[in-house]
Write a protein that holds these residues in place. Structure first.
Motif, short mmCIF file in Angstrom:
data_model
loop_
_atom_site.label_atom_id
_atom_site.label_comp_id
_atom_site.label_asym_id
_atom_site.label_seq_id
_atom_site.Cartn_x
_atom_site.Cartn_y
_atom_site.Cartn_z
N UNK A 189 -6.86 79.32 -35.48
CA UNK A 189 -8.04 79.94 -35.08
C UNK A 189 -8.31 80.89 -36.14
N UNK A 190 -7.60 81.70 -36.88
CA UNK A 190 -8.08 82.74 -37.87
C UNK A 190 -8.58 81.73 -39.16
N UNK A 191 -8.02 80.81 -39.62
CA UNK A 191 -8.28 79.90 -40.68
C UNK A 191 -9.72 79.53 -40.29
N UNK A 192 -10.10 78.99 -39.22
CA UNK A 192 -11.30 78.19 -38.83
C UNK A 192 -12.51 79.45 -38.83
N UNK A 193 -11.97 80.54 -38.35
CA UNK A 193 -13.03 81.81 -38.18
C UNK A 193 -13.17 82.08 -39.64
N UNK A 194 -12.38 82.15 -40.40
CA UNK A 194 -12.49 82.58 -42.00
C UNK A 194 -13.42 81.54 -42.30
N UNK A 195 -13.15 80.30 -42.32
CA UNK A 195 -13.73 79.16 -42.97
C UNK A 195 -15.34 79.03 -42.38
N UNK A 196 -15.69 79.27 -41.05
CA UNK A 196 -16.98 79.26 -40.69
C UNK A 196 -17.71 80.57 -40.79
N UNK A 197 -17.08 81.67 -40.69
CA UNK A 197 -17.70 83.01 -40.71
C UNK A 197 -17.70 84.05 -41.78
N UNK A 198 -16.90 83.65 -42.92
CA UNK A 198 -16.68 84.50 -44.06
C UNK A 198 -16.84 83.68 -45.43
N UNK A 199 -16.92 82.39 -45.61
CA UNK A 199 -16.96 81.61 -46.85
C UNK A 199 -18.39 81.67 -47.14
N UNK A 200 -18.72 82.15 -48.37
CA UNK A 200 -20.17 82.08 -48.86
C UNK A 200 -20.26 81.45 -50.17
#
Length: 111
Positions: free
Chosen positions: A41-52
């Motif tokens: 969940x945390x990896x997906x959250x990072x990949x969707x919300x924080x990758x620019x």
């Protein structure tokens, strides 16, 4: 009891005099699954919300995670996103300065 990665049951699980061993083993496996689910969940959250400048595509994340595209959208919560945020700086990199692409992030705040 330890996890048997060969795909078979641990030898002591077959003891007919202690049926609790099977339940204990199942409980241990569930706990391991819960940890992995949390990490995913945390990896997906990072990949969707924080990758620019763009998040990872839903289809790529779905394939890698074994989820459907709609499952990726709902897999993580705002809490997961908030837990990942302090690890990042404004450029989308982890606060330690690495890009987080290694398999396991091993940097610490002192790195």
């Amino acid at each position: 009891m330890t996890l048997d990665l060969s795909g078979t049951f641990p030898a002591d699980i077959h003891d007919p005099h202690n049926a609790q061993q099977l339940l204990d083993y199942l409980t241990e496996l569930r706990a391991q699954r819960d940890v992995i689910d949390c990490q995913m969940r945390r990896v997906v959250a990072y990949a969707r919300e924080h990758v620019k400048p763009r998040p990872y595509p839903l289809a790529d994340l779905a394939e890698a995670s074994g989820l459907s595209i709609s499952g990726v959208r709902t897999f993580y919560s705002p809490d997961d996103t908030a837990l990942v945020a302090p690890l990042l700086d404004v450029g989308g990199y982890l606060a330690c300065g690495c890009d987080g692409l290694q398999r396991e992030h091993t940097c610490t705040n002192n790195d």
